[in-house]
Design a protein around this motif. Structure first.
Motif, PDB file in Angstrom:
ATOM      1  N   LEU A 103      18.640 -11.677 -13.757  1.00  9.49           N
ATOM      2  CA  LEU A 103      17.978 -10.435 -14.123  1.00  9.49           C
ATOM      3  C   LEU A 103      18.487  -9.968 -15.478  1.00  9.49           C
ATOM      4  N   SER A 104      17.584  -9.367 -16.237  1.00  8.52           N
ATOM      5  CA  SER A 104      17.943  -8.802 -17.534  1.00  8.52           C
ATOM      6  C   SER A 104      17.552  -7.334 -17.570  1.00  8.52           C
ATOM      7  N   CYS A 105      18.297  -6.578 -18.315  1.00  6.66           N
ATOM      8  CA  CYS A 105      17.993  -5.158 -18.502  1.00  6.66           C
ATOM      9  C   CYS A 105      18.249  -4.847 -19.968  1.00  6.66           C
ATOM     10  N   THR A 106      17.192  -4.485 -20.674  1.00  4.80           N
ATOM     11  CA  THR A 106      17.312  -4.208 -22.098  1.00  4.80           C
ATOM     12  C   THR A 106      17.137  -2.722 -22.356  1.00  4.80           C
ATOM     13  N   ALA A 107      18.061  -2.165 -23.103  1.00  6.05           N
ATOM     14  CA  ALA A 107      17.976  -0.761 -23.491  1.00  6.05           C
ATOM     15  C   ALA A 107      17.121  -0.634 -24.746  1.00  6.05           C
ATOM     16  N   PHE A 122      25.686  -0.226  -4.878  1.00  6.58           N
ATOM     17  CA  PHE A 122      26.258  -0.757  -6.112  1.00  6.58           C
ATOM     18  C   PHE A 122      26.312  -2.275  -6.061  1.00  6.58           C
ATOM     19  N   VAL A 123      25.969  -2.914  -7.179  1.00  6.80           N
ATOM     20  CA  VAL A 123      26.082  -4.365  -7.295  1.00  6.80           C
ATOM     21  C   VAL A 123      27.156  -4.727  -8.314  1.00  6.80           C
ATOM     22  N   GLY A 124      27.111  -4.106  -9.498  1.00  4.87           N
ATOM     23  CA  GLY A 124      28.110  -4.403 -10.502  1.00  4.87           C
ATOM     24  C   GLY A 124      27.930  -3.544 -11.734  1.00  4.87           C
ATOM     25  N   TYR A 125      28.983  -3.428 -12.522  1.00 11.56           N
ATOM     26  CA  TYR A 125      28.898  -2.704 -13.786  1.00 11.56           C
ATOM     27  C   TYR A 125      29.683  -3.436 -14.868  1.00 11.56           C
ATOM     28  N   ARG A 161      31.939  -6.251  -3.509  1.00  9.53           N
ATOM     29  CA  ARG A 161      32.623  -7.297  -2.760  1.00  9.53           C
ATOM     30  C   ARG A 161      31.665  -8.306  -2.141  1.00  9.53           C
ATOM     31  N   ASP A 162      30.520  -7.870  -1.675  1.00  4.09           N
ATOM     32  CA  ASP A 162      29.658  -8.814  -0.974  1.00  4.09           C
ATOM     33  C   ASP A 162      28.888  -9.741  -1.913  1.00  4.09           C
ATOM     34  N   VAL A 163      29.067  -9.612  -3.215  1.00  2.00           N
ATOM     35  CA  VAL A 163      28.445 -10.566  -4.137  1.00  2.00           C
ATOM     36  C   VAL A 163      29.484 -11.358  -4.913  1.00  2.00           C
ATOM     37  N   TRP A 164      30.766 -11.107  -4.632  1.00  3.06           N
ATOM     38  CA  TRP A 164      31.829 -11.877  -5.289  1.00  3.06           C
ATOM     39  C   TRP A 164      31.598 -13.371  -5.084  1.00  3.06           C
ATOM     40  N   GLY A 165      31.810 -14.110  -6.147  1.00  4.86           N
ATOM     41  CA  GLY A 165      31.702 -15.558  -6.053  1.00  4.86           C
ATOM     42  C   GLY A 165      30.269 -16.064  -6.123  1.00  4.86           C
ATOM     43  N   ARG A 166      29.302 -15.158  -6.040  1.00  2.00           N
ATOM     44  CA  ARG A 166      27.892 -15.577  -6.126  1.00  2.00           C
ATOM     45  C   ARG A 166      27.201 -14.976  -7.333  1.00  2.00           C
ATOM     46  N   TYR A 212      22.956  -8.401 -18.123  1.00  2.00           N
ATOM     47  CA  TYR A 212      22.481  -9.515 -17.300  1.00  2.00           C
ATOM     48  C   TYR A 212      23.156  -9.487 -15.933  1.00  2.00           C
ATOM     49  N   LEU A 213      22.404  -9.962 -14.955  1.00  2.00           N
ATOM     50  CA  LEU A 213      22.960 -10.213 -13.629  1.00  2.00           C
ATOM     51  C   LEU A 213      22.555 -11.619 -13.229  1.00  2.00           C
ATOM     52  N   GLU A 214      23.524 -12.504 -13.204  1.00  2.00           N
ATOM     53  CA  GLU A 214      23.293 -13.877 -12.802  1.00  2.00           C
ATOM     54  C   GLU A 214      23.562 -13.977 -11.311  1.00  2.00           C
ATOM     55  N   MET A 215      22.519 -14.329 -10.556  1.00  2.00           N
ATOM     56  CA  MET A 215      22.636 -14.376  -9.103  1.00  2.00           C
ATOM     57  C   MET A 215      22.514 -15.820  -8.639  1.00  2.00           C
ATOM     58  N   ASN A 216      23.517 -16.292  -7.935  1.00  2.00           N
ATOM     59  CA  ASN A 216      23.536 -17.658  -7.422  1.00  2.00           C
ATOM     60  C   ASN A 216      23.711 -17.638  -5.907  1.00  2.00           C
ATOM     61  N   ARG A 217      23.365 -18.735  -5.281  1.00  2.00           N
ATOM     62  CA  ARG A 217      23.489 -18.884  -3.817  1.00  2.00           C
ATOM     63  C   ARG A 217      22.897 -17.674  -3.114  1.00  2.00           C
ATOM     64  N   LEU A 218      21.680 -17.372  -3.488  1.00  2.00           N
ATOM     65  CA  LEU A 218      21.029 -16.182  -2.941  1.00  2.00           C
ATOM     66  C   LEU A 218      20.767 -16.348  -1.452  1.00  2.00           C
TER      67      LEU A 218
END
Length: 123
Positions: free
Chosen positions: A19-23, A46-49, A60-65, A78-84
């Protein structure tokens, strides 16, 4: 400042998505950009900042992914999401806060929000 998310869509379980987020404009010197999500039946979480000084945190529940990064030259988060997994299905929102010494994981601390973008993980 407006935030525009992109990169959502459908992805099979175990797959990846970025995912991308452009200001729309330069933000202040010290700022935070974050990702939140609303999954079915849950509140916005919350996912990340990332802070403009490089500090970052992931839920915590997205750590490592998942990983989160900021391109300051492009004003893009950017939010890089793996092992969805199916539990990652939901609306993902980008948020920003200017003049911020530190970032928080609280949605109420972010005054600027994107429209949201859907991510659907199919099993």
């Amino acid at each position: 400042v407006r935030l525009l998310e992109s990169g959502g869509g459908s992805v099979p379980a175990g797959g990846s998505r970025r995912l991308s987020c452009t200001a729309s404009a330069d933000t202040s010197i010290d700022y935070c950009m974050a990702w939140f999500r609303e999954t079915p039946g849950s509140e916005r979480e919350f996912v990340g900042y990332v802070h403009s000084d490089g500090a970052k945190e992931l839920a915590r529940d997205v750590w490592g992914r998942f990983s989160i990064s900021l391109d300051k030259d492009q004003n893009t988060l950017y939010l890089e999401m793996n092992r969805l997994i199916s539990g990652d299905t939901g609306m993902y929102y980008c948020a920003a806060e200017g003049n911020a010494w530190v970032c928080t994981s609280l949605a109420r601390d972010y005054p600027i929000w994107g429209q949201g973008i859907q991510v659907t993980v199919s099993s």
